[in-house]
Design a protein around this motif. Structure first.
Motif, PDB file in Angstrom:
ATOM      1  N   ALA A   1     -47.121  67.672 -18.088  1.00  0.00           N
ATOM      2  CA  ALA A   1     -45.776  67.268 -17.662  1.00  0.00           C
ATOM      3  C   ALA A   1     -45.803  66.384 -16.434  1.00  0.00           C
ATOM      4  CB  ALA A   1     -44.918  68.512 -17.403  1.00  0.00           C
ATOM      5  N   ARG A   2     -46.832  66.547 -15.584  1.00  0.00           N
ATOM      6  CA  ARG A   2     -46.844  65.831 -14.315  1.00  0.00           C
ATOM      7  C   ARG A   2     -48.032  64.896 -14.143  1.00  0.00           C
ATOM      8  NH1 ARG A   2     -44.783  71.455 -11.812  1.00  0.00           N
ATOM      9  NH2 ARG A   2     -46.533  72.122 -13.096  1.00  0.00           N
ATOM     10  N   GLY A   3     -48.955  64.907 -15.096  1.00  0.00           N
ATOM     11  CA  GLY A   3     -50.054  63.945 -15.098  1.00  0.00           C
ATOM     12  C   GLY A   3     -51.151  64.221 -14.090  1.00  0.00           C
ATOM     13  N   GLU A   4     -51.154  65.385 -13.456  1.00  0.00           N
ATOM     14  CA  GLU A   4     -52.172  65.693 -12.455  1.00  0.00           C
ATOM     15  C   GLU A   4     -53.398  66.308 -13.132  1.00  0.00           C
ATOM     16  OE1 GLU A   4     -52.555  68.048  -8.156  1.00  0.00           O
ATOM     17  OE2 GLU A   4     -50.616  67.789  -9.160  1.00  0.00           O
ATOM     18  N   VAL A   5     -54.592  65.924 -12.660  1.00  0.00           N
ATOM     19  CA  VAL A   5     -55.845  66.416 -13.225  1.00  0.00           C
ATOM     20  C   VAL A   5     -56.536  67.331 -12.214  1.00  0.00           C
ATOM     21  CG1 VAL A   5     -58.117  65.788 -14.132  1.00  0.00           C
ATOM     22  CG2 VAL A   5     -56.130  64.370 -14.659  1.00  0.00           C
ATOM     23  N   PHE A   6     -56.939  68.517 -12.674  1.00  0.00           N
ATOM     24  CA  PHE A   6     -57.679  69.471 -11.850  1.00  0.00           C
ATOM     25  C   PHE A   6     -59.117  69.513 -12.351  1.00  0.00           C
ATOM     26  CE2 PHE A   6     -53.247  70.746 -11.892  1.00  0.00           C
ATOM     27  CZ  PHE A   6     -52.972  70.889 -10.532  1.00  0.00           C
ATOM     28  N   VAL A   7     -60.052  69.503 -11.406  1.00  0.00           N
ATOM     29  CA  VAL A   7     -61.473  69.380 -11.740  1.00  0.00           C
ATOM     30  C   VAL A   7     -62.237  70.604 -11.262  1.00  0.00           C
ATOM     31  CG1 VAL A   7     -63.578  68.027 -11.396  1.00  0.00           C
ATOM     32  CG2 VAL A   7     -61.364  66.871 -11.657  1.00  0.00           C
ATOM     33  N   ASP A   8     -63.077  71.151 -12.155  1.00  0.00           N
ATOM     34  CA  ASP A   8     -63.981  72.239 -11.805  1.00  0.00           C
ATOM     35  C   ASP A   8     -65.400  71.776 -12.114  1.00  0.00           C
ATOM     36  OD1 ASP A   8     -64.016  75.608 -11.624  1.00  0.00           O
ATOM     37  OD2 ASP A   8     -65.711  74.695 -12.657  1.00  0.00           O
ATOM     38  N   GLU A   9     -66.237  71.638 -11.082  1.00  0.00           N
ATOM     39  CA  GLU A   9     -67.625  71.198 -11.256  1.00  0.00           C
ATOM     40  C   GLU A   9     -68.572  72.331 -10.888  1.00  0.00           C
ATOM     41  OE1 GLU A   9     -68.602  66.753 -10.697  1.00  0.00           O
ATOM     42  OE2 GLU A   9     -67.209  67.213  -9.073  1.00  0.00           O
ATOM     43  N   ARG A  10     -69.499  72.630 -11.805  1.00  0.00           N
ATOM     44  CA  ARG A  10     -70.484  73.687 -11.564  1.00  0.00           C
ATOM     45  C   ARG A  10     -71.827  73.246 -12.118  1.00  0.00           C
ATOM     46  NH1 ARG A  10     -67.256  79.386 -12.719  1.00  0.00           N
ATOM     47  NH2 ARG A  10     -65.134  78.547 -12.469  1.00  0.00           N
ATOM     48  N   CYS A  11     -72.882  73.715 -11.469  1.00  0.00           N
ATOM     49  CA  CYS A  11     -74.242  73.428 -11.935  1.00  0.00           C
ATOM     50  C   CYS A  11     -74.828  74.688 -12.550  1.00  0.00           C
ATOM     51  CB  CYS A  11     -75.115  72.934 -10.784  1.00  0.00           C
ATOM     52  SG  CYS A  11     -74.534  71.357 -10.080  1.00  0.00           S
ATOM     53  N   HIS A  12     -75.632  74.505 -13.585  1.00  0.00           N
ATOM     54  CA  HIS A  12     -76.141  75.628 -14.365  1.00  0.00           C
ATOM     55  C   HIS A  12     -77.632  75.456 -14.650  1.00  0.00           C
ATOM     56  CE1 HIS A  12     -71.903  76.642 -15.347  1.00  0.00           C
ATOM     57  NE2 HIS A  12     -71.750  75.329 -15.441  1.00  0.00           N
ATOM     58  N   GLY A  13     -78.311  76.577 -14.746  1.00  0.00           N
ATOM     59  CA  GLY A  13     -79.684  76.578 -15.237  1.00  0.00           C
ATOM     60  C   GLY A  13     -80.758  76.351 -14.201  1.00  0.00           C
ATOM     61  N   ASP A  14     -80.438  76.377 -12.905  1.00  0.00           N
ATOM     62  CA  ASP A  14     -81.459  76.096 -11.903  1.00  0.00           C
ATOM     63  C   ASP A  14     -82.606  77.097 -11.961  1.00  0.00           C
ATOM     64  OD1 ASP A  14     -80.169  73.872 -11.015  1.00  0.00           O
ATOM     65  OD2 ASP A  14     -79.163  74.852  -9.335  1.00  0.00           O
ATOM     66  N   GLY A  15     -82.323  78.357 -12.291  1.00  0.00           N
ATOM     67  CA  GLY A  15     -83.373  79.358 -12.344  1.00  0.00           C
ATOM     68  C   GLY A  15     -84.077  79.443 -13.681  1.00  0.00           C
ATOM     69  N   LEU A  16     -83.731  78.541 -14.605  1.00  0.00           N
ATOM     70  CA  LEU A  16     -84.298  78.591 -15.956  1.00  0.00           C
ATOM     71  C   LEU A  16     -85.029  77.311 -16.320  1.00  0.00           C
ATOM     72  CD1 LEU A  16     -81.238  80.174 -17.816  1.00  0.00           C
ATOM     73  CD2 LEU A  16     -83.401  81.322 -17.287  1.00  0.00           C
TER      74      LEU A  16
ATOM     75  N   LEU B   1     -41.253  74.441 -14.581  1.00  0.00           N
ATOM     76  CA  LEU B   1     -42.668  74.789 -14.479  1.00  0.00           C
ATOM     77  C   LEU B   1     -42.993  75.290 -13.072  1.00  0.00           C
ATOM     78  CD1 LEU B   1     -44.178  71.715 -16.346  1.00  0.00           C
ATOM     79  CD2 LEU B   1     -44.466  74.099 -17.062  1.00  0.00           C
ATOM     80  N   PRO B   2     -43.976  76.173 -12.947  1.00  0.00           N
ATOM     81  CA  PRO B   2     -44.427  76.571 -11.607  1.00  0.00           C
ATOM     82  C   PRO B   2     -45.089  75.392 -10.902  1.00  0.00           C
ATOM     83  CG  PRO B   2     -45.903  77.445 -13.290  1.00  0.00           C
ATOM     84  CD  PRO B   2     -44.735  76.843 -14.018  1.00  0.00           C
ATOM     85  N   PRO B   3     -45.287  75.480  -9.598  1.00  0.00           N
ATOM     86  CA  PRO B   3     -45.943  74.374  -8.877  1.00  0.00           C
ATOM     87  C   PRO B   3     -47.303  74.049  -9.495  1.00  0.00           C
ATOM     88  CG  PRO B   3     -45.017  75.951  -7.328  1.00  0.00           C
ATOM     89  CD  PRO B   3     -44.889  76.573  -8.689  1.00  0.00           C
ATOM     90  N   PRO B   4     -47.718  72.781  -9.449  1.00  0.00           N
ATOM     91  CA  PRO B   4     -49.000  72.384 -10.054  1.00  0.00           C
ATOM     92  C   PRO B   4     -50.164  73.176  -9.449  1.00  0.00           C
ATOM     93  CG  PRO B   4     -47.710  70.448  -9.468  1.00  0.00           C
ATOM     94  CD  PRO B   4     -47.008  71.627  -8.868  1.00  0.00           C
ATOM     95  N   ALA B   5     -51.035  73.661 -10.319  1.00  0.00           N
ATOM     96  CA  ALA B   5     -52.212  74.421  -9.875  1.00  0.00           C
ATOM     97  C   ALA B   5     -53.240  74.412 -10.991  1.00  0.00           C
ATOM     98  CB  ALA B   5     -51.828  75.858  -9.509  1.00  0.00           C
ATOM     99  N   ALA B   6     -54.500  74.504 -10.607  1.00  0.00           N
ATOM    100  CA  ALA B   6     -55.575  74.550 -11.591  1.00  0.00           C
ATOM    101  C   ALA B   6     -55.497  75.853 -12.375  1.00  0.00           C
ATOM    102  CB  ALA B   6     -56.926  74.427 -10.905  1.00  0.00           C
TER     103      ALA B   6
END
Length: 377
Positions: free
Chosen positions: A264-279, A146-151
């Motif tokens: 395969a490696r048990g690592e978790v990648f997290v993406d956090e975003r906020c939505h709807g502020d202008g609505l 596998l390639p190196p761990p990455a999101a």
């Protein structure tokens, strides 16, 4: 592995041979989300250090393992030893060989889910409620790791929609209209949609509902081929409640958390975003002014009533002033009962009636169209 539950269970040596009868389309009492009849590896090609992964359906990975049997055979037909690892939060479990895979080799992966026993344990289903059978898949091992761990790369899109909903509390009526909810019959009564029906008078909406649909997609074309099948994902809402898929419907501005698990490696990648502020003022209940619509349709006063599945004529108030209103139930339609036999044809010249189907629509269109007048035979 933060927030993960990982266990190892030795692979069962025994194997249950299933009936050759074809699998049924549904098994168990929940026709909207039936138990899986088969489970198979997520990828037909693995990296040299990859694992076999199985998605068992939302929140079912732990239960699935109890009724799941797996055999992995090498090119000589010999059974390969290995163990399971469970990631319940991602509704996934994986199988890892005890010894490294042989690069370039093709393995036979044989899976069986005893869905009949599962349905009996969960739903009390009778024997024979479902029939499952053994599934065979070929899995080839690449020479490269596998390639190196990455999101994984993500494509996130959002769409603002305004809907009318089949909710009795969203309606205002006149001239003897007492709406009720009727189920739209289909193959799955438990999940069939409902629509508003009534025999006399007119109704229109007091409000619509704004929602921001946010969709997350992994851009597999930008991932190395061997890494594409090495992820499991989940989407969490503002209250950390997990969605069943990768689409969130926000009725107020909020932040979402998308998690990707490297299996395969048990690592978790997290993406956090906020939505709807202008609505903020375009999400949730959006009040309408139906005065012009009512003036053009109604002979008597407008009113709203209480009721769960049908309006109660004895619990009504005039709209918009909120004075007590003494409604009269139609003689041929007591509260909560159909005004006609199901499937009866409409009278000649009848209108299209009050049918507030839950659908996306423009606010202006909702105001102009409203809910037309219905007359029944």
């Amino acid at each position: 592995m933060r927030g993960l539950t990982a266990i190892r269970v030795l692979v069962a040596v025994g194997w249950m041979m299933a009936s050759a009868a074809p699998a049924r389309a549904h098994c168990g009492d929940d026709c909207a989300d039936p138990l899986p009849l088969q489970l198979w590896p997520a990828s037909a090609e693995l990296a040299a250090d990859g694992v076999l992964s199985f998605y068992a359906g939302f929140g079912r990975a732990d239960a699935a393992l109890e009724f799941f049997t797996l055999r992995v055979l090498d090119g000589q037909g010999e059974e390969v030893a290995g163990s399971f690892e469970l990631y319940e939060e991602f509704s996934t479990f994986v199988w890892r060989p005890a010894q490294p895979w042989t690069a370039g080799a093709t393995y036979t992966v044989m899976t069986y889910v005893d869905t009949a026993a599962w349905a009996s344990a969960v739903y009390g289903a009778a024997p024979g409620a479902c029939v499952t059978y053994e599934r065979e898949n070929a899995v080839t091992i690449a020479a490269e790791p596998l390639p190196p761990p990455a999101a994984p790369p993500l494509a996130v899109t959002s769409t603002h929609v305004i809907e009318t909903k089949d909710r009795l509390a969203d309606l205002v009526c006149c001239d003897g209209a007492y709406p009720r909810l009727e189920q739209v019959q289909g193959h799955c009564p438990a999940s069939d949609p409902e629509r508003v029906e009534y025999a006399d008078g007119s109704c229109t909406h007091l409000r619509t509902h704004g929602q921001l649909d946010v969709a997350y997609e992994v851009e597999h074309s930008m991932l190395p081929a061997l890494a594409a099948g090495n992820f499991a994902h989940r989407l969490l809402g503002p209250d950390d409640q997990a969605y069943t898929g990768k689409l969130a419907g926000l009725r107020a501005p909020g932040c979402l958390r998308f998690e990707s698990l490297d299996l395969a490696r048990g690592e978790v990648f997290v993406d956090e975003r906020c939505h709807g502020d202008g609505l903020a003022d375009q999400l949730g209940p959006l009040e309408l002014d139906p005065s012009d619509m009512l003036a053009g349709q109604c002979e008597g006063p407008a009113y709203v009533c209480e009721g769960q599945m049908s309006w109660d004529p004895d619990s009504c108030k005039t709209w918009p002033d909120g004075e007590d209103y003494m409604g009269v139930a139609p003689e041929d339609s007591p509260p909560g009962e159909p005004a006609e036999e199901p499937g009866a044809p409409e009278a000649a010249g009848a209108g299209t009636g009050c049918s507030a189907h839950e659908r996306p629509g423009l606010l202006a269109l909702v105001v102009l169209v409203g809910l037309a007048r219905r007359r029944r035979a």
